[in-house]
Design a protein around this motif. Sequence first.
Motif, PDB file in Angstrom:
ATOM      1  N   ILE A 114       0.845  -1.200   0.000  1.00 28.65           N
ATOM      2  CA  ILE A 114       0.000   0.000   0.000  1.00 28.65           C
ATOM      3  C   ILE A 114       0.879   1.248   0.000  1.00 28.65           C
ATOM      4  O   ILE A 114       0.601   2.237  -0.687  1.00 28.65           O
ATOM      5  CB  ILE A 114      -0.950  -0.011   1.213  1.00 28.65           C
ATOM      6  CG1 ILE A 114      -1.973  -1.137   1.082  1.00 28.65           C
ATOM      7  CG2 ILE A 114      -1.642   1.337   1.380  1.00 28.65           C
ATOM      8  CD1 ILE A 114      -2.866  -1.030  -0.130  1.00 28.65           C
ATOM      9  N   HIS A 115       1.971   1.196   0.745  1.00 26.88           N
ATOM     10  CA  HIS A 115       2.909   2.321   0.778  1.00 26.88           C
ATOM     11  C   HIS A 115       3.569   2.498  -0.585  1.00 26.88           C
ATOM     12  O   HIS A 115       3.759   3.645  -1.050  1.00 26.88           O
ATOM     13  CB  HIS A 115       3.964   2.072   1.855  1.00 26.88           C
ATOM     14  CG  HIS A 115       4.673   3.304   2.321  1.00 26.88           C
ATOM     15  ND1 HIS A 115       5.687   3.889   1.590  1.00 26.88           N
ATOM     16  CD2 HIS A 115       4.515   4.078   3.420  1.00 26.88           C
ATOM     17  CE1 HIS A 115       6.126   4.953   2.222  1.00 26.88           C
ATOM     18  NE2 HIS A 115       5.432   5.103   3.337  1.00 26.88           N
ATOM     19  N   ARG A 116       3.891   1.399  -1.240  1.00 27.17           N
ATOM     20  CA  ARG A 116       4.518   1.480  -2.565  1.00 27.17           C
ATOM     21  C   ARG A 116       3.578   2.075  -3.611  1.00 27.17           C
ATOM     22  O   ARG A 116       4.017   2.700  -4.587  1.00 27.17           O
ATOM     23  CB  ARG A 116       4.990   0.099  -3.012  1.00 27.17           C
ATOM     24  CG  ARG A 116       6.376  -0.266  -2.541  1.00 27.17           C
ATOM     25  CD  ARG A 116       7.459   0.562  -3.201  1.00 27.17           C
ATOM     26  NE  ARG A 116       7.554   0.326  -4.624  1.00 27.17           N
ATOM     27  CZ  ARG A 116       8.326  -0.619  -5.178  1.00 27.17           C
ATOM     28  NH1 ARG A 116       9.079  -1.395  -4.399  1.00 27.17           N
ATOM     29  NH2 ARG A 116       8.367  -0.783  -6.479  1.00 27.17           N
ATOM     30  N   LEU A 117       2.277   1.904  -3.410  1.00 32.40           N
ATOM     31  CA  LEU A 117       1.307   2.496  -4.324  1.00 32.40           C
ATOM     32  C   LEU A 117       1.229   4.011  -4.156  1.00 32.40           C
ATOM     33  O   LEU A 117       0.562   4.684  -4.933  1.00 32.40           O
ATOM     34  CB  LEU A 117      -0.084   1.895  -4.089  1.00 32.40           C
ATOM     35  CG  LEU A 117      -0.320   0.463  -4.552  1.00 32.40           C
ATOM     36  CD1 LEU A 117      -1.755   0.039  -4.236  1.00 32.40           C
ATOM     37  CD2 LEU A 117      -0.030   0.277  -6.035  1.00 32.40           C
ATOM     38  N   GLY A 118       1.926   4.522  -3.136  1.00 34.71           N
ATOM     39  CA  GLY A 118       1.891   5.951  -2.875  1.00 34.71           C
ATOM     40  C   GLY A 118       0.790   6.345  -1.913  1.00 34.71           C
ATOM     41  O   GLY A 118       0.462   7.534  -1.787  1.00 34.71           O
ATOM     42  N   LEU A 119       0.206   5.362  -1.242  1.00 36.90           N
ATOM     43  CA  LEU A 119      -0.882   5.613  -0.310  1.00 36.90           C
ATOM     44  C   LEU A 119      -0.358   5.619   1.117  1.00 36.90           C
ATOM     45  O   LEU A 119       0.741   5.134   1.405  1.00 36.90           O
ATOM     46  CB  LEU A 119      -1.973   4.539  -0.452  1.00 36.90           C
ATOM     47  CG  LEU A 119      -2.389   4.171  -1.882  1.00 36.90           C
ATOM     48  CD1 LEU A 119      -3.521   3.158  -1.858  1.00 36.90           C
ATOM     49  CD2 LEU A 119      -2.790   5.408  -2.674  1.00 36.90           C
ATOM     50  N   LEU A 120      -1.156   6.169   2.011  1.00 34.61           N
ATOM     51  CA  LEU A 120      -0.802   6.196   3.425  1.00 34.61           C
ATOM     52  C   LEU A 120      -1.636   5.145   4.152  1.00 34.61           C
ATOM     53  O   LEU A 120      -2.842   5.340   4.353  1.00 34.61           O
ATOM     54  CB  LEU A 120      -1.076   7.586   4.019  1.00 34.61           C
ATOM     55  CG  LEU A 120      -0.819   7.755   5.519  1.00 34.61           C
ATOM     56  CD1 LEU A 120       0.657   7.550   5.838  1.00 34.61           C
ATOM     57  CD2 LEU A 120      -1.284   9.128   5.982  1.00 34.61           C
ATOM     58  N   PRO A 121      -1.034   4.012   4.533  1.00 35.07           N
ATOM     59  CA  PRO A 121      -1.811   2.978   5.226  1.00 35.07           C
ATOM     60  C   PRO A 121      -2.146   3.398   6.651  1.00 35.07           C
ATOM     61  O   PRO A 121      -1.271   3.834   7.401  1.00 35.07           O
ATOM     62  CB  PRO A 121      -0.871   1.763   5.208  1.00 35.07           C
ATOM     63  CG  PRO A 121       0.505   2.346   5.087  1.00 35.07           C
ATOM     64  CD  PRO A 121       0.364   3.621   4.313  1.00 35.07           C
TER      65      PRO A 121
END
Length: 265
Positions: free
Chosen positions: A175-182
Amino acid sequence: YIQTKFTPGIAQDACPDGPWDPETCMFDKAADLATQVKQSATTSLVHLRVPKLDSLVLHEMRQSWEDLKIIWRALEDVHTEGKTASIGVSHAHDPEMFRRLLDFAKIKPSFVQNPIFAINGWDRDIRLICKEHGIVYQAYSLNHEENDFVYHTREVLEIAQRLKKTPQQVIVAFIHRLGLLPLVGPQDRIKMAHAFTAAKYLPAQLTEQDVDVLENLEFSPFDRKESIDFTVTNKLETDVYVAWQHPDHSHERRFKGKYVLPERE
């Protein structure tokens, strides 16, 4: 970092009739919508004992377009008055409505906070809009039951084994690699430490192939259009009640609100 929300309609059932008491209700349920937004922000500052919020988010973007415009202008006013450093939305599930809001907004949302599921490509449409406009996507519900299958797939287990991490850590890192903030909130300290470790150190260890595989995970335990036949034989002296589990984030729930009852045939 302090982020809180304005939840339209919450006072209708939660607050008693009569004069508004900010000690027990976030806003006056008899007030107009714009006033409710501003009262809620002020009440949050008092309750949290801070001079300014870091973020104020509209909880559940499910309103009519006319109401949404009123709420957003009021949030912009709260931002302009210096009561919050940023504003955002949650449960933005309609890409067309979200783009419409972005065109209307004088102050763009800094955050979108959505539940995220593998079954719809990890909310692909909304997160791509966020990426296009530089909006931080706060992803939660990673451990929701609709994602249970993810942690048992061959792909996730193989990556976890290779990196010597748990499947849950792999997904947080992904999720972090997708550029999102988990957004994770385990009460167990060890699990929280695992989540922090995964978010900080593990994303760089995922390959581009890993990310592609995880982004395109698909699974359905059965064709949802098919019916399931079963028989229950009751040998007890009391009645037997059968409950059918309905997806928590179904179409009705996502677009009409969390208090909508599941449809029953």
